[in-house]
Design an enzyme around this catalytic site. Structure first.
Site, mmCIF file in Angstrom:
data_model
loop_
_atom_site.group_PDB
_atom_site.id
_atom_site.type_symbol
_atom_site.label_atom_id
_atom_site.label_comp_id
_atom_site.label_asym_id
_atom_site.label_seq_id
_atom_site.Cartn_x
_atom_site.Cartn_y
_atom_site.Cartn_z
ATOM 1 N N LYS A 12 0.833 -1.223 0.000
ATOM 2 C CA LYS A 12 0.000 0.000 0.000
ATOM 3 C C LYS A 12 0.858 1.259 0.000
ATOM 4 O O LYS A 12 0.663 2.163 -0.817
ATOM 5 C CB LYS A 12 -0.906 0.016 1.226
ATOM 6 C CG LYS A 12 -1.522 1.364 1.519
ATOM 7 C CD LYS A 12 -2.129 1.428 2.895
ATOM 8 C CE LYS A 12 -2.591 2.821 3.246
ATOM 9 N NZ LYS A 12 -1.548 3.687 3.815
ATOM 10 N N ASN A 13 1.812 1.331 0.924
ATOM 11 C CA ASN A 13 2.549 2.587 1.088
ATOM 12 C C ASN A 13 3.462 2.899 -0.093
ATOM 13 O O ASN A 13 3.828 4.051 -0.304
ATOM 14 C CB ASN A 13 3.332 2.581 2.406
ATOM 15 C CG ASN A 13 2.409 2.754 3.607
ATOM 16 O OD1 ASN A 13 1.245 3.108 3.453
ATOM 17 N ND2 ASN A 13 2.927 2.483 4.792
ATOM 18 N N CYS B 178 -5.011 8.618 8.636
ATOM 19 C CA CYS B 178 -5.392 8.102 9.955
ATOM 20 C C CYS B 178 -5.098 9.119 11.048
ATOM 21 O O CYS B 178 -4.073 9.798 11.019
ATOM 22 C CB CYS B 178 -4.629 6.813 10.249
ATOM 23 S SG CYS B 178 -5.239 5.439 9.279
ATOM 24 N N ARG C 211 0.957 14.678 13.063
ATOM 25 C CA ARG C 211 1.403 14.454 11.690
ATOM 26 C C ARG C 211 1.704 15.746 10.904
ATOM 27 O O ARG C 211 1.082 16.022 9.866
ATOM 28 C CB ARG C 211 0.401 13.574 10.928
ATOM 29 C CG ARG C 211 0.068 12.301 11.651
ATOM 30 C CD ARG C 211 -0.737 11.334 10.831
ATOM 31 N NE ARG C 211 0.093 10.508 9.957
ATOM 32 C CZ ARG C 211 -0.374 9.515 9.211
ATOM 33 N NH1 ARG C 211 -1.651 9.234 9.223
ATOM 34 N NH2 ARG C 211 0.434 8.807 8.449
ATOM 35 N N ASP D 278 3.326 0.637 12.214
ATOM 36 C CA ASP D 278 2.079 0.139 11.633
ATOM 37 C C ASP D 278 1.707 -1.250 12.156
ATOM 38 O O ASP D 278 0.554 -1.674 12.011
ATOM 39 C CB ASP D 278 2.183 0.075 10.098
ATOM 40 C CG ASP D 278 2.070 1.456 9.465
ATOM 41 O OD1 ASP D 278 1.983 2.447 10.211
ATOM 42 O OD2 ASP D 278 2.081 1.540 8.233
ATOM 43 N N ARG E 260 -9.157 0.717 3.380
ATOM 44 C CA ARG E 260 -8.200 1.665 2.770
ATOM 45 C C ARG E 260 -6.856 0.993 2.531
ATOM 46 O O ARG E 260 -6.075 1.446 1.694
ATOM 47 C CB ARG E 260 -7.963 2.854 3.719
ATOM 48 C CG ARG E 260 -9.101 3.842 3.784
ATOM 49 C CD ARG E 260 -8.690 5.084 4.558
ATOM 50 N NE ARG E 260 -7.332 5.443 4.203
ATOM 51 C CZ ARG E 260 -6.446 5.978 5.017
ATOM 52 N NH1 ARG E 260 -6.769 6.264 6.246
ATOM 53 N NH2 ARG E 260 -5.237 6.263 4.615
HETATM 54 C C1 UD1 Z 1 4.130 6.859 6.477
HETATM 55 C C2 UD1 Z 1 3.152 5.733 6.210
HETATM 56 C C3 UD1 Z 1 2.538 5.236 7.516
HETATM 57 C C4 UD1 Z 1 3.617 4.868 8.501
HETATM 58 C C5 UD1 Z 1 4.634 5.989 8.663
HETATM 59 C C6 UD1 Z 1 5.834 5.588 9.520
HETATM 60 C C7 UD1 Z 1 2.339 6.263 3.997
HETATM 61 C C8 UD1 Z 1 1.218 6.785 3.169
HETATM 62 N N1 UD1 Z 1 2.123 6.246 5.319
HETATM 63 O O1 UD1 Z 1 3.388 7.935 7.044
HETATM 64 O O2 UD1 Z 1 1.739 4.099 7.220
HETATM 65 O O3 UD1 Z 1 3.019 4.637 9.773
HETATM 66 O O4 UD1 Z 1 5.146 6.391 7.371
HETATM 67 O O5 UD1 Z 1 6.463 4.461 8.983
HETATM 68 O O6 UD1 Z 1 3.367 5.850 3.501
HETATM 69 N N2 UD1 Z 1 7.085 14.152 10.849
HETATM 70 C C9 UD1 Z 1 7.374 15.474 11.136
HETATM 71 N N3 UD1 Z 1 7.408 16.347 10.095
HETATM 72 C C10 UD1 Z 1 7.181 15.978 8.811
HETATM 73 C C11 UD1 Z 1 6.904 14.618 8.531
HETATM 74 C C12 UD1 Z 1 6.862 13.739 9.568
HETATM 75 O O7 UD1 Z 1 7.573 15.848 12.294
HETATM 76 O O8 UD1 Z 1 7.229 16.826 7.921
HETATM 77 C C13 UD1 Z 1 7.050 13.168 11.952
HETATM 78 C C14 UD1 Z 1 5.679 12.513 12.106
HETATM 79 O O9 UD1 Z 1 4.815 13.283 12.906
HETATM 80 C C15 UD1 Z 1 6.056 11.209 12.741
HETATM 81 C C16 UD1 Z 1 7.405 10.884 12.100
HETATM 82 O O10 UD1 Z 1 7.916 12.107 11.608
HETATM 83 O O11 UD1 Z 1 6.245 11.395 14.122
HETATM 84 C C17 UD1 Z 1 7.345 9.873 10.972
HETATM 85 O O12 UD1 Z 1 6.374 10.297 10.028
HETATM 86 P P1 UD1 Z 1 6.441 9.896 8.481
HETATM 87 O O13 UD1 Z 1 7.507 8.877 8.287
HETATM 88 O O14 UD1 Z 1 6.492 11.134 7.682
HETATM 89 O O15 UD1 Z 1 5.041 9.208 8.279
HETATM 90 P P2 UD1 Z 1 4.022 9.392 7.106
HETATM 91 O O16 UD1 Z 1 4.740 9.660 5.819
HETATM 92 O O17 UD1 Z 1 2.927 10.326 7.522
#
Ligand code: UD1
Length: 417
Positions: free
Chosen positions: A22-23, A117, A122, A305, A397
């Site tokens: 999915k991701n 989610c 986030r 996850d 989803r």
């Molecule tokens: C993606 C995955 C999700 C998974 C997560 C962590 C997708 C669509 N979703 O989510 O299933 O749980 O990776 O493996 O691929 N953060 C910041 N600033 C940013 C971006 C992130 O502070 O600009 C923080 C987030 O709040 C979180 C951490 O970094 O604490 C990791 O987030 P991130 O790896 O970006 O997760 P997602 O891309 O949202």
């Protein structure tokens, strides 16, 4: 609202084939914006997030053909701009990839603040930091993010937090920037490598994906290509956990065992039998489970996850287990529902203390997010009596035909509209 009814107590047995990740899929579909030629993406999971992204591309003028369930043929040559539909974008986390891809191709994109989610705050500051480093101006107005640049120029970008989404988004924006971009402290998850492989197949020059330094030499144009999505690490892990929890014996097929090492190690620590082959893993149980401690970490650590499904297994393991969630601050919403089913779990901040109980009991529960839903399904499979799970739309989803796959493995499970 979609519901699921499960009569627990059946050991899962047989073989399950794992679908495309999915991701990875949710990044590859928007990445097709980067070329005016046709891309064919194979092994796509049949999940609503992928369908929604296909619809978003269609709304922007792209041709998206899906003659086979798991293949999309995408031609974005007719797209004139990348202003994504507000309602679709805000329901979906991966809509943020329209920013990187749109910026890369049109030097401008506009997308509603991404949804997804509800598992914590986030933020997307690291995505914005990356776009700005490449020369873009980013504005957020009334919940809509606009990124635009006269031209994109490669830059050295140090990520303050390791972010999967930001790493991919910066790769998408940088592949056609002038000069070289270096992403330092990049995420290393398997889907980062899959996206880099897809971009390279399109003619990009991305090196180092899978390590914490990714180098991207900008090219002037990308071509179409054919690519098959890698197997879903999280779906595979969920079936490994479900097989163990029901004390079953399941061959989990079409996996990359290397991607599952952290789950395999934890299950073995619990005394679950896990046998790895080239592209499959067999999970079976012959001894009582021992409880363990788990800390979620970026790859190759234990994935956040799978923390939620894993907590359903720890709920019935002997002794006390501890889960420390280091990635998302709000990822314990499933705990109240598990306790409703007889689990004994206390949470404080980012820590859950799990006192193993002998059995869980069926109850009416509600999925609060995608992986919370998966946790409740695992719990329902082992619980005595009937479990009703509401809000299954979250689960659809991200899990390809989960009801059919579990039925095939011997579960008594039925979806109800
Ligand atoms: C993606 C995955 C999700 C998974 C997560 C962590 C997708 C669509 N979703 O989510 O299933 O749980 O990776 O493996 O691929 N953060 C910041 N600033 C940013 C971006 C992130 O502070 O600009 C923080 C987030 O709040 C979180 C951490 O970094 O604490 C990791 O987030 P991130 O790896 O970006 O997760 P997602 O891309 O949202």
């Amino acid at each position: 609202m979609d519901k699921l009814l499960i009569k627990g107590g059946h050991k899962l047995k047989g073989t399950v084939n794992i679908s495309g990740f999915k991701n990875a899929a949710v990044a590859l579909v928007p990445a097709t914006i980067l070329t005016e030629e046709t891309c064919i993406i194979e092994n796509l999971p049949n999940i609503s997030d992928v369908k929604d992204l296909g619809d978003m591309l269609r709304n922007l003028g792209a041709s998206v053909l899906q003659n086979q369930k798991d293949v999309m043929e995408i031609d974005t040559s007719n797209m004139k701009e990348c202003f994504a539909d507000f309602d679709s974008a805000k329901n979906l986390r991966a809509s943020y990839y329209f920013l990187g891809a749109g910026l890369g191709r049109f030097k401008k994109a506009k997308v509603a603040y991404p949804g997804g989610c509800s598992i914590g705050s986030r933020p997307i500051d690291q995505h914005i930091k990356g776009f700005e480093a490449l020369g873009a101006k980013v504005t957020v107005d009334h919940g809509v993010i606009t990124v635009e640049a006269e031209k994109l120029v490669g830059a050295d970008i140090y990520m303050d937090v390791v972010s999967v989404g930001a790493t991919i988004n910066i790769m998408l924006a940088a592949v056609m920037a002038e000069g070289t971009t270096v992403i330092d402290n990049a995420a290393k998850e398997p889907h980062i490598v899959d996206v880099a492989n897809f971009l390279n197949c399109m003619g990009a020059n991305v090196r180092g994906a899978g390590t914490d330094v990714i180098k991207i030499k900008g090219v002037s144009k990308l071509n179409g290509c054919r690519h098959a999505v890698i197997p879903d690490q999280i779906e595979a892990g969920t079936y490994m956990i479900a097989a163990a929890a029901t004390k079953g014996n399941v061959l989990i097929n079409n996996v990359i065992p290397k991607h599952l090492e952290s789950i395999t190690a934890k299950l073995r620590e619990m005394d679950v039998d896990v046998i790895e082959s080239d592209d499959s893993i067999r999970v079976s149980v012959t001894k009582p489970f021992k409880n363990v401690s788990i800390k979620t970490l970026v790859y190759p650590g234990f994935p956040t996850d799978l923390q939620q499904p894993m907590s359903s297994l720890l709920a019935i393991a002997e002794g006390t287990g501890i889960i420390t969630e280091t990635i998302f601050e709000g990822r314990f919403k499933h705990v109240a529902e598990l306790n409703r089913m007889g689990a004994n779990i206390r949470t404080e901040g980012r820590i859950a203390v799990i006192e193993g109980v002998k059995e869980l009991m069926g109850a009416k529960v509600s999925a609060t997010d995608l992986r919370a839903g998966a946790a409740l399904i695992v719990a329902g499979l082992i619980a005595k009596g009937e479990t009703q799970i509401d809000n299954m739309q979250y689960v659809y989803r991200g899990y390809h035909e989960i009801v059919e796959k579990l039925t095939e493995l011997g579960a008594e499970i039925r979806s109800v509209k």
